[in-house]
Write a protein that holds these residues in place. Structure first.
Motif: not given
Length: 579
Positions: A34-37, A148-153, A181-185, A420-421
């Protein structure tokens, strides 16, 4: 200068870099990326996909919506899993799906499942996909043991549900909890380059909207560009269609028509046609306002590039002129659905659409040079944030209307975003403490468990070339650097590049941070007479207030020096500290 009560923002805290996120993805664990636009989520995922394919690991690329799936060349998660438009799974449904040869074969050969635009996927749908995978793969683990990789914001648009149904975000589902899931922000920012604008977007994400923010937006009544019309963003399709049709009819030039062609699976063709953003029948005229609907870095445009049609070449193809003044002849391109490197279906069309107006929904994923935004009819959480975050700077923004709730985001999303952060920071710390050889061993074990082969040095080089092929052009930072080295002032560079001075200051700070320029490269700025008078006091203020934010330094000096001088002092201070 920042408004009196609106604190200048100089960048988000660094929770995770793109490199660290990719390192974690390669371990084979479930991940929420995840992450900002504009943070580079798609860039990281493309790197990972290329790495998996080079290693012979089967990856399924899906998305929650047709538009998102078209952007990434994959299927919707509904189509991939076989659940279609069902809103529930009975034992009969599960039996029908698992006995479908195509669906069963597709899922059985998948080893990594990527789901893009996770914010728009209802939790109930995620649970159905999980259930189908476990039944077909015959394993009790979430998704039958797939990575499984969830992608988005989740600050983007929420799931669309039928009237009367209760909407659940994906993170509220039992499946999300079990998947763990491990969170990658990731927090690098490549879309917005305007410090004040970033501050506004950050405040929306944190739910800290004040009267000053509405005031700031209400003041955006003039567009910073004079040579190109902005795109209007509306909440409803009817407004968009009315504007585009009216504007096109007003042009007295002859109409040129471009019809879409297709090949492969008819059902997938229809999905591509519906979601690729370019219409089946594209009608253009000279002087028409258009938007590019696909990335083509080599040609010089991206999804969202605004331009005007200035003519047609000898073959009848449109010639456009962008906001930056670049003239490009647009050739047809294809949108594809691929599986195992095979094209299942494709459509071919000119990658343009009329751009006097577009819906906020269809703008998701775009980067716009200039936009007029009407939020007077905003009706769901996130619409205001999505619309505003399409634009790179305040200079390219004009507000047409604003409802009192237009900037609201869901409190549940704010609360979970904080979690998440924190989880991302913990993951980052854990991996930073590991030896490089230990992490690489995890990568090798994952490839081995999938029956793949560790990519050779040549493979890795090809991956890097493939990923970076689209961005070999001179970066915006390099352009600023070269103009600085010519001895030009910040105001002169901003004028030449047709972007705001605050953007140029951001570039300089980034170049300093990356050690791409030195104090001698900035000599002309540091020798400015106004700065030399202020430098000593500003450096004392920095030592007292710290270097992170501009406003405390500005106020410590009793607001005697403008923010440009404060930024320059901070830059010089950083350079001295690095010596």
């Amino acid at each position: 200068m920042c408004p009196q009560n609106l604190e200048c923002y100089t960048g988000v805290s660094s929770y995770m870099t793109q490199e660290r996120a990719l390192e974690i993805l390669k371990t084979g664990g479930n991940v929420f990326l995840t992450g900002e636009p504009g943070a580079g989520k798609t860039f990281v995922i493309n790197q990972y996909i290329n790495w998996l394919e080079a290693a012979g690991v089967k990856v399924a690329v899906t998305a929650s919506t047709g538009i998102a799936a078209t952007h990434i060349g994959g299927m919707t998660i509904h189509s991939w899993s076989g659940i279609g438009i069902r809103d529930g799974l009975s034992p009969y449904d599960l039996d029908m799906i698992s006995s479908n040869e195509k669906t069963s074969k597709r899922i059985k050969k998948t080893q990594v499942l990527i789901i893009d635009e996770i914010s728009m996927l209802d939790g109930a749908v995620l649970e159905m996909v999980d259930q189908v995978c476990r039944v077909i793969l015959g394993k009790p683990e979430p998704f039958g043991g797939l990575q499984v990789i969830f992608v988005g914001d989740f600050f983007q648009l929420p799931p669309i549900t039928k009237r009367g149904d209760v909407m659940r975000y994906a993170f509220e589902s039992r499946t999300w909890e079990m998947t763990r899931p491990l969170v990658c922000y990731i927090t690098d920012q490549y879309r917005q380059e305007d410090e004040l604008f970033l501050s506004l977007l950050k405040s929306i994400r944190s739910g800290e909207i004040e009267e000053e923010h509405f005031t700031l937006l209400s003041e955006q009544t003039e567009m910073g560009y004079s040579d190109i019309e902005p795109t209007r963003l509306y909440t409803h399709n009817a407004d968009v269609d009315a504007v585009n049709l009216t504007k096109l009819k007003e042009l007295k030039t002859p109409v040129r028509k471009f019809s879409m062609k297709g090949q492969g699976n008819k059902q997938l063709q229809q999905s591509l046609s519906k979601n690729c953003l370019s219409p089946e029948l594209l009608e253009l005229k000279e002087e028409a306002m258009v938007m590019c609907t696909k990335n083509n870095f080599e040609a010089g445009y991206v999804n969202g590039t605004l331009a005007r049609v200035i003519g047609f070449d000898i073959d009848g193809m449109p010639i456009i002129k962008t906001a930056a003044g670049k003239e490009i002849t647009i050739k047809t391109t294809t949108w594809e659905v691929r599986e195992d490197n095979k094209v299942l279906a494709a459509v071919e069309q000119v990658p343009l659409r009329l751009a006097w107006a577009i819906t906020i929904h269809k703008s998701q994923g775009m980067s716009l040079d200039a936009a007029e935004i009407d939020l007077s009819k905003a009706f769901v959480y996130g619409q205001g944030y999505v619309a505003l975050s399409r634009v790179r700077t305040l200079q390219g923004l004009k507000m047409l209307g604003m409802s009192p709730n237009a900037l609201q985001v869901d409190p549940k999303v704010i609360t979970n975003d904080q979690r998440f952060r924190q989880e991302s920071e913990m993951a980052d710390e854990a991996f930073s403490e590991m030896e490089e050889v230990e992490v690489e061993k995890m990568h090798q074990q994952f490839i081995s468990a999938c029956g793949g082969k560790w990519p050779s040095a040549d493979d890795l080089k090809r991956i890097e070339e493939a990923v970076f092929d689209g961005i070999k052009k001179e970066s915006t930072y390099e352009i600023t650097k070269n103009l600085l080295l010519e001895g030009k002032t910040v105001s002169a560079i901003a004028k030449e590049r047709k972007i705001g001075e605050s953007t140029i200051w951001n570039h300089i700070e980034k170049l300093v941070e990356d050690k791409a320029i030195t104090a001698s490269d900035l000599q002309s700025l540091l020798e400015d007479k106004d700065y030399k008078k202020a430098a000593q006091e500003l450096h004392i203020a920095i030592e007292e207030c710290g270097i992170d934010k501009l406003k405390p330094i500005y106020e410590f000096c009793d607001e005697k020096y403008d923010y440009d001088l404060v930024r320059l002092a901070r830059i010089e201070y950083s350079l001295k500290q690095a010596q």
